[in-house]
Design a protein around this motif. Structure first.
Motif, short mmCIF file in Angstrom:
data_model
loop_
_atom_site.label_atom_id
_atom_site.label_comp_id
_atom_site.label_asym_id
_atom_site.label_seq_id
_atom_site.Cartn_x
_atom_site.Cartn_y
_atom_site.Cartn_z
N PRO A 46 66.15 46.99 24.69
CA PRO A 46 65.27 45.96 25.26
C PRO A 46 66.02 44.79 25.88
O PRO A 46 65.52 44.13 26.79
CB PRO A 46 64.45 45.48 24.07
CG PRO A 46 64.48 46.60 23.10
CD PRO A 46 65.81 47.26 23.29
N TYR A 47 67.24 44.54 25.44
CA TYR A 47 68.03 43.44 26.00
C TYR A 47 68.73 43.85 27.29
O TYR A 47 69.28 43.00 27.99
CB TYR A 47 69.09 42.98 24.98
CG TYR A 47 68.48 42.51 23.69
CD1 TYR A 47 67.85 41.27 23.61
CD2 TYR A 47 68.54 43.30 22.56
CE1 TYR A 47 67.29 40.83 22.42
CE2 TYR A 47 67.97 42.86 21.37
CZ TYR A 47 67.36 41.63 21.31
OH TYR A 47 66.79 41.20 20.14
N ALA A 48 68.76 45.15 27.59
CA ALA A 48 69.48 45.69 28.76
C ALA A 48 70.85 45.03 28.89
O ALA A 48 71.16 44.39 29.89
CB ALA A 48 68.67 45.53 30.03
N PRO A 49 71.71 45.17 27.87
CA PRO A 49 72.99 44.45 27.87
C PRO A 49 73.96 44.86 28.98
O PRO A 49 74.87 44.11 29.29
CB PRO A 49 73.58 44.78 26.50
CG PRO A 49 72.93 46.05 26.09
CD PRO A 49 71.56 46.04 26.71
N LEU A 50 73.77 46.00 29.57
CA LEU A 50 74.67 46.44 30.63
C LEU A 50 74.06 46.28 32.01
O LEU A 50 74.54 46.82 32.98
CB LEU A 50 75.08 47.90 30.42
CG LEU A 50 75.89 48.16 29.15
CD1 LEU A 50 76.22 49.63 29.02
CD2 LEU A 50 77.15 47.32 29.12
N GLN A 51 73.00 45.51 32.08
CA GLN A 51 72.37 45.24 33.37
C GLN A 51 73.36 44.45 34.22
O GLN A 51 74.01 43.52 33.73
CB GLN A 51 71.10 44.45 33.17
CG GLN A 51 70.26 44.35 34.40
CD GLN A 51 68.90 43.75 34.07
OE1 GLN A 51 68.71 43.19 33.01
NE2 GLN A 51 67.98 43.88 34.99
N SER A 61 71.50 49.98 30.52
CA SER A 61 71.36 49.12 31.70
C SER A 61 69.90 49.02 32.13
O SER A 61 69.59 48.34 33.10
CB SER A 61 72.21 49.66 32.86
OG SER A 61 71.74 50.92 33.27
N GLY A 62 69.01 49.71 31.44
CA GLY A 62 67.59 49.63 31.74
C GLY A 62 67.13 50.59 32.82
O GLY A 62 65.99 50.55 33.25
N ARG A 63 68.01 51.49 33.28
CA ARG A 63 67.62 52.43 34.33
C ARG A 63 66.94 53.67 33.79
O ARG A 63 66.33 54.42 34.53
CB ARG A 63 68.84 52.82 35.18
CG ARG A 63 69.32 51.62 36.01
CD ARG A 63 70.40 52.03 36.95
NE ARG A 63 71.65 52.16 36.21
CZ ARG A 63 72.76 52.67 36.72
NH1 ARG A 63 72.78 53.12 37.94
NH2 ARG A 63 73.85 52.73 35.99
#
Length: 170
Positions: free
Chosen positions: A103-108, A78-80
């Motif tokens: 890099p795509y942060a798919p779970l953002q 999620s990018g966290r």
């Protein structure tokens, strides 16, 4: 403290307390009544669809390797958290998969402000020392699948050896 009445005098005030013979035998003897957060209720959730798990349930979940890894993979995807945060918990191929996905942060979360969460995580044990886990991740109004494989290594630690998200590999 006056032992016969079970009260004590502080300044000009008399405060009633428990008689000396009725004290509990273990643990704390009094609840915390001062300090930050004393006497205040925890903040209420505005999202009533998905309540927080009870504290005891959250502690039980945290002890299970599948939930422990699902939470950490969620934070990374999620990018966290950065990918290198998982370096000591993954084997080579899984780290490469995470590095490609992160890099795509798919779970953002789609609407900002609502953090993604692990709704449920279960496992299958195809052989001793191997867990194939699958988790349902709620990210905003989306429900995604996360699959990962854990292997019990010679140093007695579980390590992630494969990661897939939503049934597709990038």
């Amino acid at each position: 403290m006056n032992r016969t009445t079970g009260s004590r005098t502080i300044g000009s005030k008399t405060i009633a307390s428990r008689p000396a013979g009725n004290r509990p035998t273990g643990g704390r003897t009094a609840a915390r009544t001062t300090g930050p957060g004393a006497g205040t209720a925890p903040p209420r959730r505005t999202d009533a669809r998905r309540p927080h798990p009870a504290p005891a349930t959250a502690r039980r979940r945290e002890r299970l390797p599948r939930y422990w890894f699902a939470e950490r993979l969620l934070l990374t995807l999620s990018g966290r958290r950065p990918v290198h945060w998982m370096l000591g918990h993954t084997l080579g191929a899984a780290y490469d998969q995470l590095a490609a996905l992160a890099p795509y942060a798919p779970l953002q979360p789609a609407p900002p402000g609502r953090s993604p969460a692990v709704r449920h995580c279960d496992e299958f044990r195809p052989s001793p020392g191997v867990i194939e886990a699958f988790a349902r991740i709620e990210a905003g109004d989306r429900l995604l699948a996360l699959a990962f494989r854990l292997e019990h290594c010679t140093d007695q630690r579980w390590r992630c050896s494969a990661v897939e998200l939503g049934g597709t590999r990038r």
